[in-house]
Design an enzyme around this catalytic site. Structure first.
Site, short mmCIF file in Angstrom:
data_model
loop_
_atom_site.label_atom_id
_atom_site.label_comp_id
_atom_site.label_asym_id
_atom_site.label_seq_id
_atom_site.Cartn_x
_atom_site.Cartn_y
_atom_site.Cartn_z
N ARG A 56 0.80 -1.23 0.00
CA ARG A 56 0.00 0.00 0.00
C ARG A 56 0.84 1.28 0.00
NH1 ARG A 56 -2.91 -4.06 1.90
NH2 ARG A 56 -0.88 -4.64 2.67
N THR A 57 1.80 1.37 0.92
CA THR A 57 2.52 2.63 1.11
C THR A 57 3.38 2.95 -0.12
OG1 THR A 57 2.61 2.04 3.44
CG2 THR A 57 3.99 3.88 2.74
N LYS A 84 24.82 -6.30 -1.32
CA LYS A 84 26.28 -6.51 -1.35
C LYS A 84 26.94 -5.78 -0.19
CE LYS A 84 26.03 -6.24 -6.38
NZ LYS A 84 26.28 -5.27 -7.45
N ARG A 106 11.26 3.60 3.94
CA ARG A 106 10.78 2.57 4.87
C ARG A 106 11.98 1.71 5.24
NH1 ARG A 106 5.56 -1.23 4.70
NH2 ARG A 106 4.72 0.79 5.31
N HIS A 136 4.75 5.64 11.70
CA HIS A 136 4.27 5.57 10.31
C HIS A 136 3.29 6.75 10.15
CE1 HIS A 136 3.14 4.10 6.49
NE2 HIS A 136 2.74 2.87 6.78
#
Ligand code: CP
Length: 316
Positions: A56-57, A84, A106, A136
């Site tokens: 969603r975000t 890496k 995020r 959030h």
């Protein structure tokens, strides 16, 4: 008008939050029409920097930026040089070289968004799209928008609205941001959870605590069910999923106890059959799909304000 970064719901004053919600309403009205795209962020670059999974975000930030005519770069840690061993600093400096004006981040670590904003690694507005178990903020804004939309609150704020937040409060960045924002907007908040899923220091938060969903559910205007975050649970926080569901899950019997105009919310992704039954998630009282839809308008408003977009009505 907000400036700088959006790292926490606590960054917003009540007036700033209400103004953002008003801007989101204006943008939603425009993008619900035939011409979904506005030129207001033409020439700006928005980077979606996702070190943790999201549906969603990530999609709604991408849609929001594109609807404002910004260029969008999607960066997912999976498949990038992070695998890496590249550091957040080197990743940020790479994005700086690409000319990012805003970075939507995020990350699995609480505080990662603030770290990015506090350093001089990148000269861009930083938007926290979920950091660990911390916050959030755009989820809280879209939840406030959805509550106002459905309850048609007479007041411009959420005075008189009673919100139950139910479930895994301990691991929930959604709960933290919602508690900060909804209480600032005047809502009364009751947390319902087993004691093992409540954080230490909860007694200092502006909330009431209950361990009994059945005694609370008939009195609320909003019941917000939280996902049980099994991926963050190293220990056993409840005896069995069946036992958790029996005591704290939303099911048709509990749904029937809700007031006529009360609404059911869930930030997603849902564990259907654990914290919420399928029939509750799909009931007419559920506004879960509206939450997702409203996420686009709210994130447009955040990008618009942080990036100082041209006036919304200016289509030249
Ligand atoms: N609510 C929310 O943050 O959902 P995603 O994890 O799918 O972005």
């Amino acid at each position: 008008m907000i400036t700088g970064h959006l790292l926490s719901a606590a960054d917003l004053s009540k007036d700033e939050a209400l103004n953002l919600l008003a801007t989101a309403k204006e943008l939603a009205a425009i993008t619900d029409g035939p011409n979904k795209k506005l030129p207001t962020l033409r020439g700006k670059t928005v980077v979606n920097l996702f070190f943790e999974d999201s549906t969603r975000t990530r999609i709604s930030f991408e849609t929001a930026a594109k609807r404002l005519s910004a260029d969008v770069i999607n960066f997912s840690a999976k498949g990038s040089s992070v695998s890496k061993g590249e550091s957040l600093k080197d990743t940020a400096q790479t994005l700086q070289a690409m000319g990012a004006d805003a970075v939507v981040i995020r990350h699995g670590s609480s505080g990662a968004a603030k770290r990015l904003a506090d350093t001089q690694w990148i000269q861009a507005a930083v938007i926290n799209a979920g950091d660990g178990t911390h916050e959030h903020p755009t989820q809280a804004l879209l939840d406030a928008f959805t509550i106002k939309q459905h309850l048609r609150a007479k007041e411009s704020d959420l005075s008189g609205v009673k919100v139950l937040i139910v479930g895994d409060i301990l691991h929930s960045r959604v709960a933290r941001s919602n508690i900060l924002l909804l209480s600032k907007l005047g809502a009364e908040i009751v947390l319902v959870a087993p004691p093992t899923l409540l954080p230490v220091g909860i007694d200092k938060w502006p909330v009431k605590i209950s361990y009994d969903l059945d005694s609370e559910i008939g009195e609320c205007d909003v019941v917000m069910m939280l996902r049980i975050q099994l991926e963050r649970m190293a220990d056993s926080f409840f005896p069995t999923e069946r036992e958790y569901s029996r005591r704290y899950g939303l099911n048709s019997a509990r749904l029937a106890k809700l007031k006529k105009n009360s609404i059911v919310m869930h930030p997603g992704p849902m564990n259907r059959g654990l914290e919420i039954s399928a029939d509750s998630a799909d009931d007419l009282k559920s506004v879960i799909v509206d939450q997702v839809k409203n996420g686009v308008a709210v994130r447009m408003a955040v990008l618009y304000e942080l990036l100082g977009g041209a006036p919304i009505g200016d289509s030249k």
